[in-house]
Design a protein around this motif. Structure first.
Motif: not given
Length: 356
Positions: A28-44
């Motif tokens: 159930g992990a969100d595939p569009s989750a963001r890294d709060t430190a850098g503002g990047l999505t997992a895809l990025m």
């Protein structure tokens, strides 16, 4: 089974552990989750690492290929280009990433970044996907100026820059040749009906699209241009030759009807609505407006009446939430007969006859 935390999921992506990423997605992990430190999505993050396997997993799970990072405004494609992995770039483009997406802060397209980071192989992939050559940065450099600056300031890797320059020259020559070969489009632009007839009789492809050169006719078919520029008899010839009346152009996502009504060409509007299979209600990609919206927006009453009589829907709304009646109220006034007619499903809209 607990849902993975964002931190846990992002860490797996950063580690390049595709097996673990897959397992977390199943939990159930969100595939569009963001890294709060850098503002990047997992895809990025995966794209920037050149991790094509993880990129494929995330896309299959629904990761958003279009969104921008929260600091620089770049997309996953920008990150993949910066990382220099051609396979990852292809995966994102195949998933629908915009080849000319513009970073909000710099105005860089992926191609500009590919040149900046000296990745000629990536440049080749982007050019194969019709990346634009005549765009500019937000700080005032054209593509050419941007590239010349790089050639001047770089003391290493110039061989890669020169390889990329050769690719750019090849693409420019290819575009010029493709434009020159479009004799039918040239006749349409010139408004030369006799030349249009000659080109069609010679077997010209009626729906051939103009190359993408960052110009007004990019990706247009001859019919789109004829409808936009008001060449009614040429439009009639093209339709008789089998032109696609529902062809869309890539900039606004408009169809020939949009082009005709946006410019007030009532005769062409009447011609188009009589073609079997015409989509009266196609909504453009930039604002969601139908041809009826556009006709009313610009105050072209006759075009609007032709569409209403032909059965154009009145209930569709644009991205701004406005129906044709809302647009008519703003453009023509609440008491205008056309506005009143659009505001009810029972009142008949008065329509002046127009010759076919």
């Amino acid at each position: 089974m607990t849902t993975p935390t964002r931190e846990e999921f992002i860490a797996a992506v950063q580690d390049g552990d595709a097996e673990r990423v897959s397992a977390l997605l199943r939990r159930g992990a969100d595939p569009s989750a963001r890294d709060t430190a850098g503002g990047l999505t997992a895809l990025m993050i995966a794209a920037g690492r050149g991790d094509a396997a993880t990129v494929r997993l995330l896309l299959a799970a629904g990761a958003d290929v279009y969104t921008a990072d929260s600091r620089g405004g770049g997309t996953a494609l920008h990150k993949a280009v910066q990382g220099g992995d051609s396979d990852t770039v292809r995966v994102l483009l195949d998933a629908g990433a915009f080849v000319d997406a513009v970073a909000a802060t710099t105005g860089h397209t992926p191609l500009m970044d590919a040149l900046w980071y000296k990745w000629p192989d990536v440049v080749a992939v982007l050019l194969d996907h019709h990346a634009g050559l005549n765009l500019s940065t937000h700080y005032g450099f054209s593509m050419r100026e941007h590239f010349e600056y790089e050639l001047n300031v770089n003391t290493r890797g110039k061989d890669k820059l020169l390889a990329a320059e050769r690719l750019l020259k090849d693409r420019n020559q290819s575009d010029a040749a493709a434009a020159e070969a479009q004799k039918l489009m040239g006749a349409v632009v010139a408004g030369d009906l006799d030349a249009v007839r000659r080109r069609l009789s010679e077997g010209a492809e009626v729906d051939a699209r103009f190359p993408v050169v960052n110009g007004f006719n990019d990706g247009h078919t001859p019919l789109l241009v004829a409808c936009r520029d008001g060449h009614e008899e040429i439009a009639r010839e093209l339709i008789a030759a089998g032109a696609d009346v529902n062809a869309t152009e890539p900039t606004f996502g408009a169809v020939p009807l949009h082009k005709a009504v946006y410019n007030g060409h009532a005769g062409i509007t009447a011609l188009l609505v009589g073609v079997p299979g015409i989509d009266l209600d196609f909504q453009g990609i930039t604002n969601g407006y139908t041809p009826l919206h556009d006709a009313l927006w610009h105050g072209y009453e006759e075009c609007a009446r032709v569409l209403v009589v032909a059965g154009a829907r009145r209930d569709l709304v644009g991205h701004d939430g406005k129906s044709p009646a809302d647009i008519a109220r703003e453009s023509l006034g609440a008491d205008h007969p056309l506005t009143r007619g659009l505001s009810t499903t029972t009142e008949t809209v008065a329509v002046a006859a127009h010759p076919a």
